[in-house]
Design a protein around this motif. Structure first.
Motif, short mmCIF file in Angstrom:
data_model
loop_
_atom_site.label_atom_id
_atom_site.label_comp_id
_atom_site.label_asym_id
_atom_site.label_seq_id
_atom_site.Cartn_x
_atom_site.Cartn_y
_atom_site.Cartn_z
N LEU A 175 0.84 -1.20 0.00
CA LEU A 175 0.00 0.00 0.00
C LEU A 175 0.87 1.24 0.00
N THR A 176 0.48 2.22 -0.79
CA THR A 176 1.09 3.55 -0.78
C THR A 176 -0.06 4.54 -0.79
N THR A 177 0.07 5.63 -0.05
CA THR A 177 -0.98 6.65 -0.07
C THR A 177 -0.43 7.98 -0.55
N VAL A 178 -1.28 8.72 -1.25
CA VAL A 178 -0.95 10.05 -1.78
C VAL A 178 -1.93 11.04 -1.17
N LEU A 179 -1.40 12.15 -0.63
CA LEU A 179 -2.19 13.12 0.11
C LEU A 179 -2.17 14.46 -0.62
N SER A 233 7.63 2.95 -8.33
CA SER A 233 8.91 3.10 -7.64
C SER A 233 9.10 2.00 -6.60
N ALA A 234 10.25 1.35 -6.63
CA ALA A 234 10.54 0.30 -5.66
C ALA A 234 10.57 0.85 -4.24
N GLU A 235 10.95 2.12 -4.09
CA GLU A 235 11.07 2.71 -2.76
C GLU A 235 9.75 3.21 -2.19
N ALA A 236 8.70 3.22 -3.00
CA ALA A 236 7.45 3.86 -2.58
C ALA A 236 6.53 2.95 -1.78
N GLY A 237 6.75 1.65 -1.80
CA GLY A 237 5.88 0.74 -1.09
C GLY A 237 5.87 1.02 0.40
N GLY A 238 4.67 1.04 0.99
CA GLY A 238 4.54 1.28 2.42
C GLY A 238 4.76 2.71 2.85
N GLN A 239 4.65 3.67 1.92
CA GLN A 239 4.95 5.06 2.21
C GLN A 239 3.73 5.96 2.00
N ARG A 240 3.72 7.08 2.72
CA ARG A 240 2.78 8.17 2.47
C ARG A 240 3.54 9.26 1.72
N PHE A 241 2.87 9.90 0.75
CA PHE A 241 3.48 11.00 0.01
C PHE A 241 2.51 12.18 -0.06
N LEU A 242 2.93 13.32 0.46
CA LEU A 242 2.14 14.53 0.30
C LEU A 242 2.25 15.02 -1.14
N ALA A 306 8.28 13.41 -1.68
CA ALA A 306 7.92 13.04 -3.05
C ALA A 306 8.95 13.54 -4.05
N GLU A 307 9.48 14.72 -3.80
CA GLU A 307 10.49 15.28 -4.70
C GLU A 307 11.77 14.47 -4.64
N HIS A 308 12.19 14.09 -3.44
CA HIS A 308 13.47 13.38 -3.27
C HIS A 308 13.39 11.93 -3.72
N ILE A 309 12.36 11.21 -3.30
CA ILE A 309 12.27 9.78 -3.60
C ILE A 309 11.74 9.52 -5.00
N LEU A 310 10.76 10.31 -5.42
CA LEU A 310 10.07 10.04 -6.69
C LEU A 310 10.43 11.01 -7.80
N GLY A 311 11.20 12.05 -7.50
CA GLY A 311 11.55 13.03 -8.52
C GLY A 311 10.38 13.86 -9.00
N TRP A 312 9.39 14.04 -8.12
CA TRP A 312 8.16 14.73 -8.49
C TRP A 312 8.29 16.23 -8.25
N LYS A 313 7.70 17.02 -9.15
CA LYS A 313 7.72 18.47 -9.00
C LYS A 313 6.43 19.05 -9.57
N PRO A 314 5.60 19.70 -8.74
CA PRO A 314 4.36 20.29 -9.26
C PRO A 314 4.62 21.60 -9.97
#
Length: 336
Positions: A175-179, A233-242, A306-314
């Protein structure tokens, strides 16, 4: 690509954009609708594709979920049961949101899905005091309090129930959650404006002024991108991401629309309403009553994880709200 993603709630605003993005990336997509009669409306909004299929499943019922999960690699659980977010009946929102999340997770684990990415809300990671001027991250959980708006409680308790279920589950599904924050951006169809109703109301002149409410604006396309990054992302499992964006006051949004849209934004109000006026009006307006707790509040959330682990940028908030407004106008969703 050969991988199948189930998107819950294909008729929804975020669900529709999730389908579009996944198809563009080469995935096979299955989406749930409450009845298969709604399939044509989804195809009309997202574009017909032989890689898009449908399953009938309702978040408030058990039927259909096991069938929907068959052969699925990933799930994007972006849907929420229908309800009035301004309702004062907390249980009417909490129970279906919580039970719906559990239905999806239980069916996903029975089918051996690799990962479920569930949409929560930034309000599930906010401080107890809404008077604080602070920056919080995913380590914080909102403390459930009956004084909070029912909709916010429902998002917090649904996410908490999902994590409690996964903690007690011994199997391969992650499970991964996005907030997310306030979700704006272009619409796919005038029949579903989703959370862009705020921008729609500003354009139509139905708001006498702008309350001093701060929003962390995230573009729906960026939000979907975050979900997909969290999915693979392999690192995203079990994580919350704002997944919040830039903090802006509603008056800033109004001024951006005025400055960039000219005559098309002539009805947008830029006068800021005093807090006491909003509180007085909220006595007879449930929609206003739900936001009074946020008047003047400048609590923000960090997206560093989210920016560091997933490289995300809004993208910038002004770009999002202007493109949102242009889309509403082009789709004929603005009627004065």
């Amino acid at each position: 690509m050969g991988e199948t993603v189930l998107v819950t709630g294909g008729t929804g605003y975020v669900g529709g954009w999730a389908i579009v993005a996944l198809l563009e990336r080469g995935y096979d997509v299955r989406t749930t609708v409450r009845t298969l009669e709604k399939a044509d409306a989804v195809r009309a909004a997202v574009g017909a594709s032989e890689r898009l299929s449908f399953a009938a499943a309702d978040l408030t019922k058990d039927a259909g979920w096991d069938e929907a999960m068959q052969g699925v690699d990933y799930v994007l659980h972006v849907a929420s049961p229908l309800g009035d977010e301004n309702s004062t009946d907390a249980e009417a929102l909490i129970v279906p949101a919580r039970d719906g999340a559990l239905r999806v997770l239980k069916a996903a684990t029975r089918a051996g899905v690799r990962r479920v990415v569930m949409t929560s809300a930034a309000n599930a990671a906010s401080p107890a005091s809404y008077k604080e001027d602070s920056v919080t991250d995913e380590t914080l959980w909102t403390v459930d309090d009956p004084s909070l708006p029912a909709y916010r409680r429902s998002k917090t308790l649904a996410e908490k129930a999902a994590w409690d279920f996964i903690d007690s589950y011994d199997g391969p599904t992650e499970l991964t959650t996005v907030l997310p924050g306030a979700v704006f951006g272009p619409i796919l169809t005038a029949n579903n404006v989703g959370t862009t109703q705020i921008i729609q109301r500003m354009l139509t002149g139905k708001m006498p002024g702008t309350p001093k409410i701060g929003l962390e604006v995230v573009d729906v396309r960026d939000l979907v991108d975050l979900h997909i990054r969290a999915m693979v992302s392999a690192e995203a499992g079990g994580q919350r991401f704002l997944g919040t964006g830039e903090f802006v006051w509603m008056r800033d949004i109004a001024e951006a629309l005025k400055s960039r849209l000219g005559e098309q934004a002539k009805n947008v109000p830029t006068r800021q309403l005093p807090n006491f006026v909003v509180r007085l009006a909220s006595i007879s307006d449930p929609a206003l009553k739900a936001i009074t707790i946020s008047l003047g509040r400048r609590n923000r959330h960090s997206t560093a994880k989210a920016e560091h682990i997933l490289g995300w940028k809004p993208r910038p908030a002004a770009e999002t709200v202007v493109e949102c407004a242009k889309s509403l106008i082009a789709q004929g969703a603005v009627r004065r």
